[in-house]
Motif scaffolding. Sequence first.
Motif, PDB file in Angstrom:
ATOM      1  N   ALA A  29      10.040  20.253  -5.164  1.00 39.12           N
ATOM      2  CA  ALA A  29       9.504  21.539  -5.609  1.00 39.12           C
ATOM      3  C   ALA A  29       8.749  22.192  -4.455  1.00 39.12           C
ATOM      4  CB  ALA A  29       8.593  21.343  -6.815  1.00 39.12           C
ATOM      5  N   TRP A  32       4.628  23.379  -3.860  1.00 36.44           N
ATOM      6  CA  TRP A  32       3.828  22.562  -4.788  1.00 36.44           C
ATOM      7  C   TRP A  32       3.557  21.203  -4.151  1.00 36.44           C
ATOM      8  CZ3 TRP A  32       2.334  24.763  -9.369  1.00 36.44           C
ATOM      9  CH2 TRP A  32       3.027  25.906  -9.769  1.00 36.44           C
ATOM     10  N   VAL A  82      10.509  26.354 -12.417  1.00 33.86           N
ATOM     11  CA  VAL A  82      10.274  26.396 -10.974  1.00 33.86           C
ATOM     12  C   VAL A  82      11.623  26.301 -10.262  1.00 33.86           C
ATOM     13  CG1 VAL A  82       9.255  25.104  -9.044  1.00 33.86           C
ATOM     14  CG2 VAL A  82       7.967  25.380 -11.168  1.00 33.86           C
ATOM     15  N   MET A  84      13.814  24.840  -7.446  1.00 35.41           N
ATOM     16  CA  MET A  84      13.778  23.592  -6.699  1.00 35.41           C
ATOM     17  C   MET A  84      14.355  23.780  -5.289  1.00 35.41           C
ATOM     18  SD  MET A  84      12.439  22.079  -9.194  1.00 35.41           S
ATOM     19  CE  MET A  84      12.147  20.627  -8.262  1.00 35.41           C
TER      20      MET A  84
END
Length: 136
Positions: A29, A32, A82, A84
């Motif tokens: 991710a 993050w 989210v 990737m």
Amino acid sequence: MLFCYGTLQFQEVLHALLSRAPARQPDAAPGWRAAALERRQYPGLVPSEGTAAPGVLLTDLTLTEWGILDAFEDTLYDLREVKMASGLRAWVYVWTEGDVLVEDWDAHLFEQQHLPAYAARCARLAPALAARVLAS
């Protein structure tokens, strides 16, 4: 798809909660990090420019399994979509509380020091989680 960056990456934990280990594929991710949390064995995913949290995508969860994992994560996390590193979009549990430490969570250290006891705790929780999902 669900992206797992913490304890749910481990087949032992998934098997304890779901009675099986779903299909997994590695991913990350971007933007993050899996942060260590004060007084907790598990991490929290928090925004972090220039980094990418490694983990796995669970690609074949049933609706019941989604419910069990959602109940397991509780209200300390927010489920968000989210993008990737692979370009795929996945759901991920983002940490919404405090107690975030500057260091990243160490999956290898967790595996060495805590995994068996943590998986056993998950196995004890699993029947109540499943009952809650089936009752809703």
